[in-house]
Design a protein around this motif. Structure first.
Motif, short mmCIF file in Angstrom:
data_model
loop_
_atom_site.label_atom_id
_atom_site.label_comp_id
_atom_site.label_asym_id
_atom_site.label_seq_id
_atom_site.Cartn_x
_atom_site.Cartn_y
_atom_site.Cartn_z
N ARG A 183 -9.93 -46.03 20.02
CA ARG A 183 -10.92 -46.84 19.33
C ARG A 183 -12.36 -46.55 19.75
NH1 ARG A 183 -8.61 -52.82 17.79
NH2 ARG A 183 -6.69 -52.10 16.80
N PRO A 184 -12.81 -45.35 19.50
CA PRO A 184 -14.24 -45.07 19.72
C PRO A 184 -15.06 -45.79 18.66
CG PRO A 184 -13.21 -43.24 18.58
CD PRO A 184 -12.10 -44.20 18.92
N THR A 185 -16.36 -45.84 18.87
CA THR A 185 -17.24 -46.49 17.91
C THR A 185 -17.26 -45.75 16.59
OG1 THR A 185 -18.63 -47.13 19.77
CG2 THR A 185 -19.58 -47.38 17.57
N ALA A 186 -17.31 -44.43 16.65
CA ALA A 186 -17.44 -43.62 15.43
C ALA A 186 -16.61 -42.36 15.56
CB ALA A 186 -18.90 -43.26 15.19
N VAL A 187 -16.10 -41.91 14.42
CA VAL A 187 -15.37 -40.65 14.33
C VAL A 187 -15.82 -39.94 13.06
CG1 VAL A 187 -13.12 -39.55 14.05
CG2 VAL A 187 -13.36 -41.47 15.62
N LYS A 188 -15.99 -38.60 13.15
CA LYS A 188 -16.41 -37.83 11.98
C LYS A 188 -15.44 -36.67 11.72
CE LYS A 188 -18.53 -34.26 11.72
NZ LYS A 188 -17.52 -33.67 10.78
N PRO A 189 -14.31 -36.94 11.08
CA PRO A 189 -13.44 -35.83 10.69
C PRO A 189 -13.91 -35.19 9.39
CG PRO A 189 -12.46 -37.91 10.04
CD PRO A 189 -13.75 -38.25 10.74
N ASN A 190 -13.46 -33.96 9.16
CA ASN A 190 -13.63 -33.38 7.84
C ASN A 190 -12.39 -33.71 7.01
OD1 ASN A 190 -11.61 -31.51 8.54
ND2 ASN A 190 -13.11 -30.01 9.24
N GLU A 191 -12.34 -33.21 5.79
CA GLU A 191 -11.22 -33.56 4.90
C GLU A 191 -9.87 -33.16 5.47
OE1 GLU A 191 -11.78 -33.51 0.29
OE2 GLU A 191 -12.95 -31.85 1.13
N GLN A 192 -9.76 -31.93 5.97
CA GLN A 192 -8.49 -31.46 6.49
C GLN A 192 -8.05 -32.28 7.69
OE1 GLN A 192 -9.26 -27.30 7.20
NE2 GLN A 192 -8.62 -26.70 5.13
N GLU A 193 -8.99 -32.57 8.59
CA GLU A 193 -8.66 -33.33 9.79
C GLU A 193 -8.22 -34.74 9.46
OE1 GLU A 193 -11.90 -30.85 12.53
OE2 GLU A 193 -12.41 -32.81 11.66
N LEU A 194 -8.93 -35.39 8.53
CA LEU A 194 -8.55 -36.75 8.17
C LEU A 194 -7.24 -36.76 7.40
CD1 LEU A 194 -9.31 -39.71 8.30
CD2 LEU A 194 -10.58 -39.44 6.16
N ALA A 195 -6.99 -35.76 6.57
CA ALA A 195 -5.75 -35.67 5.82
C ALA A 195 -4.56 -35.56 6.77
CB ALA A 195 -5.77 -34.48 4.87
N THR A 196 -4.72 -34.76 7.82
CA THR A 196 -3.65 -34.62 8.81
C THR A 196 -3.37 -35.94 9.50
OG1 THR A 196 -4.21 -32.30 9.17
CG2 THR A 196 -2.93 -33.39 10.88
N TRP A 197 -4.44 -36.64 9.88
CA TRP A 197 -4.27 -37.93 10.55
C TRP A 197 -3.65 -38.95 9.60
CZ3 TRP A 197 -6.55 -42.71 9.39
CH2 TRP A 197 -6.32 -43.73 10.34
N ALA A 198 -4.11 -38.99 8.35
CA ALA A 198 -3.64 -39.99 7.39
C ALA A 198 -2.27 -39.66 6.83
CB ALA A 198 -4.65 -40.12 6.25
N GLY A 199 -1.85 -38.38 6.93
CA GLY A 199 -0.54 -38.00 6.41
C GLY A 199 -0.48 -37.87 4.91
N GLU A 200 -1.62 -37.60 4.27
CA GLU A 200 -1.63 -37.39 2.83
C GLU A 200 -2.75 -36.43 2.46
OE1 GLU A 200 -3.08 -40.40 0.11
OE2 GLU A 200 -3.78 -41.63 1.79
N ALA A 201 -2.54 -35.69 1.38
CA ALA A 201 -3.57 -34.77 0.90
C ALA A 201 -4.71 -35.56 0.28
CB ALA A 201 -2.97 -33.82 -0.13
#
Length: 324
Positions: A183-201
């Motif tokens: 739980r950091p204050t802020a995170v800045k993933p790109n699309e590919q990184e967030l897609a991997t974390w979220a488990g969806e394209a």
């Protein structure tokens, strides 16, 4: 302006090469070549200094080839608090083609032992206890070197948060997963990184917004998604916001994400409105793709780039991370 700290645990000397097109297995002729003291946290520091902040840079540097970093830090006017470790800082090659495609060839970095890690923790503890030098926020950016596990990164984030510091994180892979859980204050993933974390394209605007809302609901107060020419999503207590940059000829995307993170942090610590903050951050990130390096807020046409950047509020966001 604020006193800020960037931590680059795995810095690099970046060999940036521009060429028309990379053809593997043949002799390729370059258009431009630059060797730069870099690492994501160092790039963030460059932008923060350009925006007027007092910046301290820290992390780990190989003692055998720290000369380019010494010269860069002196030219920037930042406080050099990097810990020196035996060996050399890695050299990364970034090959930028005329169509905007970038090929990264990255080394693993110098191995960080338990003693070096403890030295960093001790330095951080002393800095936080120093009321005159305590930073207003900490940015942890980049990959992890051998010896620094995602678990160590998560523990570091938790310690800094418990000490009352805002912590902004930009990393990837398992390190990103563990960072988000801390739980950091802020995170800045790109699309590919967030897609991997979220488990969806993330193939649509709706999917990108849904994933950014999930990131916010996971406890990240400033959820920032960079999606290249499709723009930026920012979800926070200020609501869900979207910005679309002006269309520009892309010379290199290296440094664009670092520019975005730094400029958004600038707006937040300075108390600017959400619209002002996101407009500046998105326009400055767009400015950076026109050349090798980070965005230049002193570019003669930067005010025009801000005017061309479209910003809109999507809606309010409730505590559960849903559009209200």
């Amino acid at each position: 302006m604020a006193r800020l700290l960037t931590l680059t645990l795995n810095p690099a000397l970046d060999l940036s090469v521009s060429l028309e097109r990379l053809v593997p297995g043949t002799v390729n002729r370059t258009r431009e070549t630059h060797l730069t003291a870099a690492g994501k946290g160092v790039n963030v520091a460059r932008v923060l200094v350009a925006l007027g902040h007092e910046v301290t840079v820290s992390g780990f540097l190989g003692a055998d080839n720290d000369g380019p970093f010494l010269r860069a830090f002196e030219a920037l006017g930042v406080e050099d608090a990097f810990l020196r470790v035996p060996g050399e800082t890695r050299i990364n090659a970034k090959l930028s083609e005329a169509d905007g495609q970038v090929t990264d060839i990255n080394g693993p970095g110098a191995a960080i032992g338990d003693d070096a890690w403890q030295r960093l923790l001790d330095w951080l503890a002393a800095r936080l206890d120093n009321t005159e030098r305590r930073p207003a926020a900490v940015v942890i950016a980049g990959s992890l070197p051998p010896g620094v596990t995602p678990e160590r990164l998560a523990a570091l984030i938790e310690q800094l948060r418990e000490a009352g510091l805002p912590v902004w994180v930009d990393t990837s892979g398992e390190a990103l997963d563990r960072a988000i859980a801390a739980r950091p204050t802020a995170v800045k993933p790109n699309e590919q990184e967030l897609a991997t974390w979220a488990g969806e394209a993330l193939t649509s605007a709706e999917a990108r917004l849904r994933a950014a809302l999930r990131l916010y609901a996971a406890g990240v107060e400033e959820a920032l998604l960079s999606a290249g020419p499709d723009g930026v999503l920012w979800v926070s207590a200020r609501g869900a916001w979207q910005a679309v940059p002006p269309r520009l000829t892309v010379a290199s995307t290296v440094g664009a994400g670092d520019t975005l993170l730094a400029a958004l942090l600038h707006g937040v610590v300075e108390g600017h409105t959400a619209e002002q903050t996101l407009r500046l951050a998105t326009a400055l990130s767009a400015e950076s793709v026109r050349h090798v390096g980070v965005g230049n807020p002193r570019a003669t046409d930067f005010p025009h780039l801000q005017q061309q950047t479209r910003v809109r509020r999507l809606n309010d966001v409730d505590a559960g991370g849903a559009i209200a």
